[in-house]
Enzyme design. Sequence first.
Site, mmCIF file in Angstrom:
data_model
loop_
_atom_site.group_PDB
_atom_site.id
_atom_site.type_symbol
_atom_site.label_atom_id
_atom_site.label_comp_id
_atom_site.label_asym_id
_atom_site.label_seq_id
_atom_site.Cartn_x
_atom_site.Cartn_y
_atom_site.Cartn_z
ATOM 1 N N ASN A 15 7.559 -44.642 -8.449
ATOM 2 C CA ASN A 15 7.803 -46.646 -8.897
ATOM 3 C C ASN A 15 9.106 -47.063 -10.232
ATOM 4 O O ASN A 15 9.458 -46.051 -10.178
ATOM 5 C CB ASN A 15 6.747 -46.904 -9.353
ATOM 6 C CG ASN A 15 6.367 -48.551 -9.480
ATOM 7 O OD1 ASN A 15 6.964 -49.548 -8.378
ATOM 8 N ND2 ASN A 15 5.707 -48.846 -10.559
ATOM 9 N N LYS A 21 -6.215 -53.365 -4.675
ATOM 10 C CA LYS A 21 -6.474 -51.354 -4.265
ATOM 11 C C LYS A 21 -6.231 -51.180 -3.159
ATOM 12 O O LYS A 21 -6.741 -52.602 -2.464
ATOM 13 C CB LYS A 21 -6.878 -51.137 -5.593
ATOM 14 C CG LYS A 21 -8.162 -51.474 -5.347
ATOM 15 C CD LYS A 21 -9.186 -50.491 -6.129
ATOM 16 C CE LYS A 21 -10.501 -50.929 -5.822
ATOM 17 N NZ LYS A 21 -11.158 -50.190 -6.549
ATOM 18 N N HIS A 28 9.814 -50.544 -12.523
ATOM 19 C CA HIS A 28 9.545 -51.411 -12.888
ATOM 20 C C HIS A 28 10.200 -51.913 -14.212
ATOM 21 O O HIS A 28 10.978 -51.046 -14.578
ATOM 22 C CB HIS A 28 8.413 -50.905 -13.995
ATOM 23 C CG HIS A 28 7.225 -51.755 -14.907
ATOM 24 N ND1 HIS A 28 6.132 -52.800 -14.219
ATOM 25 C CD2 HIS A 28 7.687 -52.113 -16.282
ATOM 26 C CE1 HIS A 28 6.017 -53.210 -15.042
ATOM 27 N NE2 HIS A 28 6.936 -52.802 -16.487
ATOM 28 N N MET A 43 2.656 -53.859 -4.198
ATOM 29 C CA MET A 43 2.015 -54.812 -5.234
ATOM 30 C C MET A 43 0.393 -54.393 -4.739
ATOM 31 O O MET A 43 -0.737 -55.115 -5.833
ATOM 32 C CB MET A 43 1.674 -56.408 -4.660
ATOM 33 C CG MET A 43 2.947 -56.985 -5.045
ATOM 34 S SD MET A 43 3.572 -56.089 -6.606
ATOM 35 C CE MET A 43 2.850 -57.371 -7.985
ATOM 36 N N ARG A 44 0.148 -52.766 -4.745
ATOM 37 C CA ARG A 44 -1.522 -52.566 -5.002
ATOM 38 C C ARG A 44 -1.555 -51.284 -5.360
ATOM 39 O O ARG A 44 -0.214 -50.628 -5.548
ATOM 40 C CB ARG A 44 -2.204 -52.438 -3.008
ATOM 41 C CG ARG A 44 -1.953 -52.979 -1.963
ATOM 42 C CD ARG A 44 -3.026 -53.918 -2.289
ATOM 43 N NE ARG A 44 -2.572 -55.210 -1.361
ATOM 44 C CZ ARG A 44 -4.100 -55.668 -1.745
ATOM 45 N NH1 ARG A 44 -4.824 -55.870 -1.773
ATOM 46 N NH2 ARG A 44 -3.810 -57.369 -0.442
ATOM 47 N N GLY A 85 12.150 -56.503 -0.334
ATOM 48 C CA GLY A 85 12.397 -55.481 0.171
ATOM 49 C C GLY A 85 14.638 -54.904 0.101
ATOM 50 O O GLY A 85 14.887 -53.859 0.010
ATOM 51 N N SER A 86 15.007 -54.861 -1.238
ATOM 52 C CA SER A 86 15.812 -55.103 -2.169
ATOM 53 C C SER A 86 16.408 -54.157 -2.351
ATOM 54 O O SER A 86 17.075 -53.088 -2.520
ATOM 55 C CB SER A 86 16.052 -56.310 -3.255
ATOM 56 O OG SER A 86 15.383 -56.105 -4.298
ATOM 57 N N ASN A 87 15.085 -53.161 -3.154
ATOM 58 C CA ASN A 87 14.950 -52.035 -3.433
ATOM 59 C C ASN A 87 15.322 -50.886 -2.941
ATOM 60 O O ASN A 87 16.094 -50.152 -2.608
ATOM 61 C CB ASN A 87 14.302 -52.030 -4.607
ATOM 62 C CG ASN A 87 14.426 -51.353 -6.180
ATOM 63 O OD1 ASN A 87 15.133 -51.646 -6.557
ATOM 64 N ND2 ASN A 87 13.395 -52.885 -6.630
#
Length: 208
Positions: free
Chosen positions: A114, A70, A116, A97-98, A17-19
């Site tokens: 998102n 997913k 990336h 990660m889904r 959870g750093s972001n």
Amino acid sequence: MAHSTKPKIAVLGSGKGSNFVSIANACRDQHLDAEIVVVVSDIKSAGILEHAREFGIRDFFLSPGKFRSKLDETAESKLIETLKQSGTEWIVLAGFMRILKGELLRHFENRVVNIHPSLLPSFPGLEAWTQALDYGVKVTGCTVHLVDQGIDTGPIVAQEAVAVLPDDTAHSLHARIQDAERRLYPTALRQLLTGQIKIEGRRTFNRA
């Protein structure tokens, strides 16, 4: 009590959870004029949920169902219900990660964001920093983009370049990309949520 007029965002993540922390700090410090209404993870022990509790933000564990990459239909329906109940207007992915598809993306069209760890469209998919090292590029970075039905293919909102050093390992390069992510994500979100960035088809434009 008056209701907040700030954009309401949900943060989805599967890891430390750093972001999320950088985004939550930006909201607290009024660098990002938004309200995080819920933090969701598909991993019950994920650090992002603990960070949410530290910030006093509602945390929610979403059982992902039977698929590895997913959400199944039951999980997707539960997620949509949770987001609606919390008043979510924007979804912010922070290491989730889904793969998100179908009804969720239709309901939040052009409102799922998102980040990336590469300069898209180069090196989509998993472990993009390792892909960059293996390919031998001299510059990589990170990309904030909107999520569509493809894998890391949505309209690009913002990018930051990171040099690949001669002695870089996958670990050292990934660490510097993560530093760039924590700088870029709150700023890009602020521009997007305030309408400073305009979306036209697959392209985005800064109104400033």
